[in-house]
Scaffold this active site. Structure first.
Site, PDB file in Angstrom:
ATOM      1  N   THR A 184     -27.357 102.368   1.583  1.00 55.77           N
ATOM      2  CA  THR A 184     -27.029 102.615   2.852  1.00 55.77           C
ATOM      3  C   THR A 184     -27.519 101.799   4.049  1.00 55.77           C
ATOM      4  O   THR A 184     -28.679 101.406   3.956  1.00 55.77           O
ATOM      5  CB  THR A 184     -27.384 104.096   3.248  1.00 55.77           C
ATOM      6  OG1 THR A 184     -27.173 104.343   4.612  1.00 55.77           O
ATOM      7  CG2 THR A 184     -28.825 104.322   2.905  1.00 55.77           C
ATOM      8  N   ASP A 219     -27.720 102.619   6.850  1.00 54.42           N
ATOM      9  CA  ASP A 219     -28.850 103.631   8.024  1.00 54.42           C
ATOM     10  C   ASP A 219     -30.157 103.461   7.424  1.00 54.42           C
ATOM     11  O   ASP A 219     -31.066 103.874   8.348  1.00 54.42           O
ATOM     12  CB  ASP A 219     -28.143 104.704   7.838  1.00 54.42           C
ATOM     13  CG  ASP A 219     -26.833 105.029   8.601  1.00 54.42           C
ATOM     14  OD1 ASP A 219     -26.576 104.026   9.555  1.00 54.42           O
ATOM     15  OD2 ASP A 219     -25.985 105.852   8.266  1.00 54.42           O
ATOM     16  N   MET A 232     -24.665 100.992  14.829  1.00 56.97           N
ATOM     17  CA  MET A 232     -24.462 102.232  14.014  1.00 56.97           C
ATOM     18  C   MET A 232     -25.873 102.885  13.756  1.00 56.97           C
ATOM     19  O   MET A 232     -26.758 102.261  13.753  1.00 56.97           O
ATOM     20  CB  MET A 232     -24.075 101.981  12.487  1.00 56.97           C
ATOM     21  CG  MET A 232     -22.313 101.835  12.588  1.00 56.97           C
ATOM     22  SD  MET A 232     -21.901 101.216  10.798  1.00 56.97           S
ATOM     23  CE  MET A 232     -20.069 101.531  11.108  1.00 56.97           C
TER      24      MET A 232
END
Length: 408
Positions: free
Chosen positions: A136, A138, A180
């Protein structure tokens, strides 16, 4: 021993290095005795449901290595978020095809679906080993020092802000870059690694780990603009007010929602445009520009961390080794990256329940007390992940020539 049949999937948002993990699984599986098939499911768990498989054992090692170097998900991906009924159908397909080892490359949702499928197999007394492989941008998987995909995206963000800062210095004004990150601000915080000189941008960094107040934001921007004659701002798409409402939803009348009912924060320029309009109208600054990095940061082909590539390959390899040889008494679980030494890593196999469905956010030690910057601890944490060959920016020295007509 019956022959082993491998299935690997890729889920969620693509990254610059997710194919390294897939290739790591395939090549390591070929080295294991008794493996009769290595399949890939096209478009993640949906591909399992549709029995849309490809035979990866027929791929040449050379082509696999070329694919490994290529960003995005070579098998295709999906945003499906399987519930128990969905996972039961997946298990039925795995059982019908005689799959013995299931490798699911993805983030939070993928870890949770891997857990449910593993529990289905255990309840049916079916010998299925399920391994979740982390991925990911993130960086929000718990119990991991960091996750494959994050470092390359962070490298892109750092370089993008370094370039935006140079542009902003040449033509001063206010620049807003939206990055993001719905709940975790790691990627937005990476913008700080683009700074070289003390007055470089980003001058302000806004993270979802801190409450966003519009009036304070405007005051911060004015203060930086007054000090530097310009201001570069990094903003996470997930910034929210004290009630938890996304600022994008607060400022905009109509926003799309994703398949899970969440306000669609990525892929549109709404937040950047709205913040720029507030700055223009409330502060009277004429030159205000905004960008939304959107999908660019996920799979940018020209900006991949070599450290990220290596570790993404290794988590795939270790997943197979754990599945066939066990780790800590487990042969199913979630592979985790652990930092050791000045900078090196080791890999552990964690219980799926310890990772599934949980979200990591930036630790307080990484966020400055003012809430609009990062600490040196974060810079030290991130710098080795960005890899080698990070570009640098330089300035002309201010060797001014004395004025003749405008001595003042």
């Amino acid at each position: 021993m019956p022959p082993s049949k491998i299935l690997v999937t890729q889920g969620g948002g693509p990254t610059a290095v997710i194919n390294q993990s897939m290739v790591g699984v395939v090549l390591e599986a070929r080295r294991q005795a008794g493996v009769s098939a290595v399949y890939g499911a096209r478009h993640g768990v949906r591909g399992i449901l549709n029995e849309d498989f490809v035979d990866l054992a027929q791929e040449t090692s050379h082509n696999l290595e070329l694919v490994a170097q290529t960003p995005s998900s070579a098998l295709g991906s999906t945003r499906d978020k399987p519930d128990a009924a969905y996972c039961h159908k997946i298990f039925q397909v795995l059982q019908a095809h005689g799959i013995t080892h299931f490798f699911n490359i993805g983030g939070n949702d993928s870890s949770d679906s891997t857990r449910i499928i593993s529990e289905e197999a255990a309840a049916a007394n079916y010998p299925l080993r399920c391994i979740h492989i982390p991925k990911t941008i993130d960086n929000d998987l718990v119990l991991n020092d960091h996750t494959p995909g994050f470092a390359s995206a962070a490298r892109f963000v750092a370089q993008a802000f370094a370039g935006a800062n140079l542009d902003n210095a040449a033509l001063p004004g206010v620049y807003v870059g939206v990055v993001m990150g719905r709940h975790a601000g790691f990627l937005t915080a990476a913008s700080a690694l683009g700074k070289k000189f003390p007055d470089d941008g980003p001058h302000l960094i806004y993270l979802p780990e801190r409450v966003f107040e519009l009036e304070r934001f405007l005051a911060d921007v004015k203060a930086m603009f007054d000090r530097h004659g310009r201001c570069v701002i990094a903003v996470s798409e997930g910034i929210h007010d004290a009630s938890g409402q996304p600022i994008a939803a607060q400022l905009a009348k109509d926003l799309e929602r994703d398949a899970h009912g969440n306000v669609q924060l990525s892929g549109n320029g709404a937040l950047a445009d709205l913040l720029c309009e507030e700055i223009k109208s409330r502060l009277g600054i004429k030159r205000v520009r905004g960008d939304t990095f959107g999908y660019l940061q996920r799979s940018f082909i020209g900006c991949v961390s070599d450290v990220d590539q290596r570790e993404a390959r290794e988590v795939g390899e270790k997943a197979v080794q754990f599945a066939f040889h066990g780790a800590g008494g487990r042969s199913s679980g979630s592979v985790a990256i652990k930092r050791t030494g000045t900078y090196s890593v080791d890999y552990e196999l964690l219980p799926l329940a310890d990772v599934a469905g949980k979200t990591r956010v930036m630790e307080d030690e990484f966020i400055s007390p003012c809430g609009t910057n990062v600490t040196d601890a974060f810079r030290l944490y991130l710098r080795p992940l960005l890899g080698s060959g990070m570009p640098d920016a330089f300035r002309l020295r201010p060797n001014a020539v004395p004025k003749i007509l405008n001595r003042g």
